[in-house]
Design an enzyme around this catalytic site. Structure first.
Site, mmCIF file in Angstrom:
data_model
loop_
_atom_site.group_PDB
_atom_site.id
_atom_site.type_symbol
_atom_site.label_atom_id
_atom_site.label_comp_id
_atom_site.label_asym_id
_atom_site.label_seq_id
_atom_site.Cartn_x
_atom_site.Cartn_y
_atom_site.Cartn_z
ATOM 1 N N TYR A 77 30.234 39.582 29.629
ATOM 2 C CA TYR A 77 31.325 40.500 31.031
ATOM 3 C C TYR A 77 32.391 39.610 31.733
ATOM 4 O O TYR A 77 32.620 38.504 32.487
ATOM 5 C CB TYR A 77 30.132 41.638 31.349
ATOM 6 C CG TYR A 77 29.552 40.026 32.553
ATOM 7 C CD1 TYR A 77 29.980 40.883 33.865
ATOM 8 C CD2 TYR A 77 29.009 39.854 32.507
ATOM 9 C CE1 TYR A 77 29.274 40.398 34.875
ATOM 10 C CE2 TYR A 77 27.464 39.139 33.496
ATOM 11 C CZ TYR A 77 28.135 39.705 35.163
ATOM 12 O OH TYR A 77 27.671 38.838 35.965
ATOM 13 N N CYS A 78 33.216 41.104 31.993
ATOM 14 C CA CYS A 78 33.616 40.188 33.288
ATOM 15 C C CYS A 78 34.193 41.466 34.754
ATOM 16 O O CYS A 78 32.580 42.502 34.788
ATOM 17 C CB CYS A 78 35.134 39.422 32.394
ATOM 18 S SG CYS A 78 36.495 41.452 31.548
ATOM 19 N N ARG A 79 35.357 42.147 35.096
ATOM 20 C CA ARG A 79 35.617 43.110 35.554
ATOM 21 C C ARG A 79 34.935 43.660 35.186
ATOM 22 O O ARG A 79 34.650 44.838 36.120
ATOM 23 C CB ARG A 79 37.335 43.066 36.249
ATOM 24 C CG ARG A 79 37.161 41.236 37.242
ATOM 25 C CD ARG A 79 38.539 41.898 37.530
ATOM 26 N NE ARG A 79 39.006 40.175 38.099
ATOM 27 C CZ ARG A 79 39.575 38.766 37.727
ATOM 28 N NH1 ARG A 79 40.959 39.941 37.450
ATOM 29 N NH2 ARG A 79 39.935 38.400 37.981
ATOM 30 N N CYS A 123 38.982 44.886 31.483
ATOM 31 C CA CYS A 123 38.835 43.405 31.928
ATOM 32 C C CYS A 123 39.457 42.282 30.781
ATOM 33 O O CYS A 123 38.892 41.996 29.777
ATOM 34 C CB CYS A 123 38.125 42.540 32.808
ATOM 35 S SG CYS A 123 38.573 40.914 33.606
ATOM 36 N N MET A 131 31.433 44.256 35.533
ATOM 37 C CA MET A 131 31.019 44.991 37.010
ATOM 38 C C MET A 131 31.097 46.306 37.372
ATOM 39 O O MET A 131 29.891 46.083 37.955
ATOM 40 C CB MET A 131 31.233 43.289 37.274
ATOM 41 C CG MET A 131 30.629 43.627 38.577
ATOM 42 S SD MET A 131 28.936 42.573 38.384
ATOM 43 C CE MET A 131 27.268 43.298 39.526
#
Length: 225
Positions: A179-181, A185, A209
């Site tokens: 996962y990222c932002r 993303c 996130m």
């Protein structure tokens, strides 16, 4: 006369609403909100992350501050910016979804940026179930400062630009959920492609996130001392 007064007051109210819309009418200002949704940052850090010079970044941030979308605190000579509240993050997330649903240009632009779809992805509940069952590594590929500001509990931090050389830190037999932002993303997409090319089992969390926080799921902070 009373009717004119009411009309004038109504116009002032709607102009006040419009001021918020005007503050959002810039791709770079939306990008700054996206970055601030990950945690507090200085002007210098925001300018670097958004590819802006300091003067331009400061001007955009002042516009956002005047609209009430961001707040500041001073630490010595440095000014730190943060979102003014979770409602700002909710507005930003909703704006993206509405634009994708109603603007014909958005899906094509999304695909051009994120790359080809088709990769396996999982939702919040499925991720939590897989973690509980064991054998899964949750991988956060955001920059380290964003990880420290808040991450999914138990997630491992390997920023995307370090992933190729640090892949040996990930168990070979484990499934990796990246996962990222947020939903839009590119870092997680790039990480899944890289891991898959190197023979690892990797899937993507279907958002990131930002959405994890808005769903009021558990968040840890700190780490990487």
């Amino acid at each position: 006369m009373a009717g004119n007064t009411t009309a004038s007051a109504k116009a002032q109210l709607y102009d006040a609403f419009a001021a918020s819309g005007k503050a959002l009418a810039s791709g770079k200002r939306l990008e700054l909100l996206d970055l601030l949704a990950q945690g507090e940052r200085t002007v210098d850090a925001l300018a670097k992350a958004a590819g802006l010079n300091l003067t331009t970044a400061s001007a955009h941030l002042q516009t956002l501050k005047q609209a009430g979308f961001v707040a500041t605190r001073r630490e010595g000579v440095r000014i730190h910016y943060r979102l003014a509240g979770d409602d700002v993050a909710q507005l930003f997330a909703l704006l993206r979804k509405v634009a994708e649903a109603h603007q014909a240009a958005v899906p094509a632009a999304r695909d051009a940026y994120l790359g080809e779809g088709g990769a396996v992805e999982v939702g919040h509940e499925e991720l939590r179930a897989r973690v509980a069952a064991g054998g899964v590594v949750v991988l956060d590929v955001r920059p380290a400062e964003e990880y420290r500001a808040g991450h999914i509990p138990g997630a491992v931090s390997i920023p995307i630009d370090e992933l190729a050389r640090r892949i040996g830190e990930l168990p070979e037999e484990a499934e990796i959920v990246v996962y990222c932002r947020g939903e839009y993303c590119v870092l997680a997409y790039d990480a899944v492609r890289l891991l898959t090319d190197l023979g690892r089992r990797a899937v993507r969390l279907n958002d990131g996130m930002l959405e994890w926080r808005l769903a009021e799921l558990p968040v840890e902070s700190g780490g990487l001392a």
